[in-house]
Write an enzyme that holds these catalytic residues in place. Sequence first.
Site, PDB file in Angstrom:
ATOM      1  CD  GLU A 107      -1.937  -5.684   6.441  1.00 22.82           C
ATOM      2  OE1 GLU A 107      -2.949  -5.848   5.730  1.00 22.82           O
ATOM      3  OE2 GLU A 107      -0.933  -5.058   6.054  1.00 22.82           O
ATOM      4  CD  GLU A 148       0.181  -1.329   3.185  1.00 24.38           C
ATOM      5  OE1 GLU A 148       0.366  -2.295   2.418  1.00 24.38           O
ATOM      6  OE2 GLU A 148       0.301  -1.410   4.423  1.00 24.38           O
ATOM      7  CE1 TYR A 164      -1.410 -10.019   6.800  1.00 28.37           C
ATOM      8  CE2 TYR A 164      -2.827  -8.829   5.279  1.00 28.37           C
ATOM      9  CZ  TYR A 164      -1.569  -9.160   5.718  1.00 28.37           C
ATOM     10  OH  TYR A 164      -0.471  -8.631   5.099  1.00 28.37           O
ATOM     11  CG  ASP A 201      10.056  -9.720   7.145  1.00 26.16           C
ATOM     12  OD1 ASP A 201       8.959  -9.160   6.924  1.00 26.16           O
ATOM     13  OD2 ASP A 201      11.145  -9.215   6.838  1.00 26.16           O
ATOM     14  CG  HIS A 257      -3.415  -1.094   3.726  1.00 27.90           C
ATOM     15  ND1 HIS A 257      -3.421  -1.299   5.089  1.00 27.90           N
ATOM     16  CD2 HIS A 257      -3.064  -2.297   3.182  1.00 27.90           C
ATOM     17  CE1 HIS A 257      -3.096  -2.572   5.349  1.00 27.90           C
ATOM     18  NE2 HIS A 257      -2.892  -3.191   4.201  1.00 27.90           N
ATOM     19  CG  HIS A 299      -5.852  -5.672   1.404  1.00 23.44           C
ATOM     20  ND1 HIS A 299      -6.326  -6.325   2.525  1.00 23.44           N
ATOM     21  CD2 HIS A 299      -4.574  -5.318   1.697  1.00 23.44           C
ATOM     22  CE1 HIS A 299      -5.373  -6.358   3.445  1.00 23.44           C
ATOM     23  NE2 HIS A 299      -4.294  -5.754   2.971  1.00 23.44           N
ATOM     24  CD  GLU A 300      -2.273  -4.002  -0.825  1.00 24.04           C
ATOM     25  OE1 GLU A 300      -1.911  -3.247   0.105  1.00 24.04           O
ATOM     26  OE2 GLU A 300      -2.233  -5.250  -0.722  1.00 24.04           O
TER      27      GLU A 300
HETATM   28  N1  BES Z   1       0.998  -4.449   3.740  1.00 26.98           N
HETATM   29  C1  BES Z   1       0.720  -5.719   3.185  1.00 26.98           C
HETATM   30  C2  BES Z   1       1.934  -6.411   2.631  1.00 26.98           C
HETATM   31  C3  BES Z   1       3.035  -6.636   3.642  1.00 26.98           C
HETATM   32  C4  BES Z   1       2.756  -7.145   4.890  1.00 26.98           C
HETATM   33  C5  BES Z   1       4.328  -6.379   3.309  1.00 26.98           C
HETATM   34  C6  BES Z   1       3.769  -7.357   5.798  1.00 26.98           C
HETATM   35  C7  BES Z   1       5.349  -6.589   4.216  1.00 26.98           C
HETATM   36  C8  BES Z   1       5.075  -7.084   5.461  1.00 26.98           C
HETATM   37  C9  BES Z   1      -0.343  -5.651   2.091  1.00 26.98           C
HETATM   38  O1  BES Z   1      -1.325  -4.714   2.331  1.00 26.98           O
HETATM   39  C10 BES Z   1      -1.042  -6.985   2.040  1.00 26.98           C
HETATM   40  O2  BES Z   1      -1.598  -7.356   3.036  1.00 26.98           O
HETATM   41  N2  BES Z   1      -1.015  -7.673   0.898  1.00 26.98           N
HETATM   42  C11 BES Z   1      -1.668  -8.943   0.717  1.00 26.98           C
HETATM   43  C12 BES Z   1      -2.942  -8.782  -0.064  1.00 26.98           C
HETATM   44  C13 BES Z   1      -4.191  -8.935   0.642  1.00 26.98           C
HETATM   45  C14 BES Z   1      -5.431  -8.891  -0.216  1.00 26.98           C
HETATM   46  C15 BES Z   1      -4.331  -9.661   1.900  1.00 26.98           C
HETATM   47  C16 BES Z   1      -0.758  -9.847  -0.096  1.00 26.98           C
HETATM   48  O3  BES Z   1       0.334  -9.392  -0.467  1.00 26.98           O
HETATM   49  O4  BES Z   1      -1.106 -10.977  -0.355  1.00 26.98           O
HETATM   50 ZN    ZN Z   2      -2.604  -5.238   3.910  1.00 26.34          ZN
END
Ligand code: BES
Ligand code: ZN
Length: 592
Positions: A309, A262, A374, A366, A290, A286-287
């Site tokens: 999330e 996002e 989520y 990570d 955010h 989703h993005e």
């Molecule tokens: N912010 C996250 C991606 C992220 C999370 C990057 C933790 C680094 C560390 C992004 O908004 C996200 O949640 N992306 C999901 C998509 C979603 C529809 C759940 C993905 O990448 O799958």
């Molecule tokens: Zn997210």
Amino acid sequence: MQHPDPHSHYDSSQPKARRLRLKLRVDFNARRIDGEVVLEFGGMMSGPLDLDTKGLEIRSVQVPGHGPIRWELGPVDPILGQRLRLEVPEGTQEVAVAYGTAPDAMALQWLSPEQTEGKAAPFLFSQCQQIHARTMVPCQDTPLVRIAYTAEVNVPEGLTAVMSAGPTGQEALGNGRHVFRFLMPQPIPSYLLALAVGRLEARDLSPRARVWAEPETVAAAAWEFAGVEEMILKAEGLFGPYPWDRYDMLVLPPSFPYGGMENPRMTFLTPTLLAGDRSLVDVVAHELAHSWTGNLVTNASMEHFWLNEGFTVWAERRILRILHGDDAAALGWAMGQKALEDSLDQFKSEPQLTVLRMHLEGIDPDDAFSSIPYEKGARLVAALEREVGEERFLRFLRDYMDAFRFTSITTEQFCSFVGTKLPGALEAVNAKAYLDQPGMPDTAPEFRSVQLDTLTVLAESWPDGGRPSARQIAAWKPTELLVYLQKLPRRLTPADCAWLDEHFQLMGRGNYEILVEWLTLAANADYEPAFPRIREVLLRVGRMKYLRPLYGALGQHGRTRALAREIFAAASPGYHGLSRRVVQGVLDKNPA
Ligand code: BES
Ligand code: ZN
């Protein structure tokens, strides 16, 4: 010394930077950014100032008008990196640090031309969340500090730079280099710093939204995301006016390790969303969501990641419900339920990572990543909504956004705000069970629909010979098929797999959610006809959401374990550092 964020050397007794002025020179040959960052404090300061760095080569530290000042790098911590302590003289308003990035900087992936769609030019992109901004810029790398920024990015002629910011100009330098200038006027946490450089073209989707991609994919991207303005309007209906001026998107090469990120004013997206039928645009919802939940109201540290999330998943499904109806939203919640169960299973020996309010001292964020913040988070938000009613909850959300806009907050701040605005609601839904206890409370909301029940019953009848009818097979939309596949027993026989592929033409699917779910089932079944397609996908795509289950499923049988190792050896040089780490972890769990 006060360290409110366990993932940063930021000391809250020291002043916060207010603004960064960045000069970045992108060197594709050396795979290095040569940078200069000026941190502005918006007032006088002096004394020690601690910044986060990881792998950076610090070349000089100056106070403009004063000259070089003393600095010292602390010991290397494998998660946090190195503290950079500056001794700042009396009366300082800003400090300038000159530095270079490491070739293996986790925030940066350097792609060769062959790893791009056009195969004509190299590509660079950044991914700073969770704590990788410090591998790209020395800074107070915690969401507790918010910074506006300007940037000047110097790149080879012919390439375009985009950032999580608005463009303010560009110029050819006449020496084979080109400079792009940017301004992010609103204060953002460091994890939302973002940069990409490549052969890029844009298409307008509305007066305030456009999509960027390589020339080879930009038309497909513009078609896939044509509905974005309608989404922005629906999101505004929930949360109030869009706060970031433009909503642009960038489609990256396939090694991008996430589905979407996002970055404000420039969402980064995986090209696996280009299914050709707009069936994966929930990631854009989703993005986009955010923009409010996360970017406007931000988690104070990764221990409160669920505030970002959980709210955003709830918002994403709320937007989908408005756009596509109750059944579509119920399917969204069903897919989330599957992801939640998988994550609870993945962390069954680490229950402390299944609570929402996490304790992450000494833990790499990570490694703590999963669907729990989520989906468990979204279920807590939904429970609160059900408790007080939709209308009252929406009013509450507006108040919440107003009260905390452009700030970074903790779970405690959230709870005390709910306590004031919706007295009794936290207790009524047993919020403590979500926040501090492992697993799922049995009072968690369920999301059902007739359609979902039909799919569930049918999938569960598979071992007794239940099969979808020709009419169902022809009528199902991609999400229905996906939910059906997710609900099938994990252990199918090769004959089952052959039936599924014959009736659903799964091998040739362009929808990666369906394709990967299918290939995971096939790998679990040791179904040889799927091996070439598995290899193709794992060699092309670096999205961790797909690598984890596919490599995991390949760990189930002797010959697929060998296949996994062979594929990984060939694919890993093309993976992002984050993806490589995740796959290595999966392979280590299933020794050859
Ligand atoms: N912010 C996250 C991606 C992220 C999370 C990057 C933790 C680094 C560390 C992004 O908004 C996200 O949640 N992306 C999901 C998509 C979603 C529809 C759940 C993905 O990448 O799958
Ligand atoms: Zn997210």
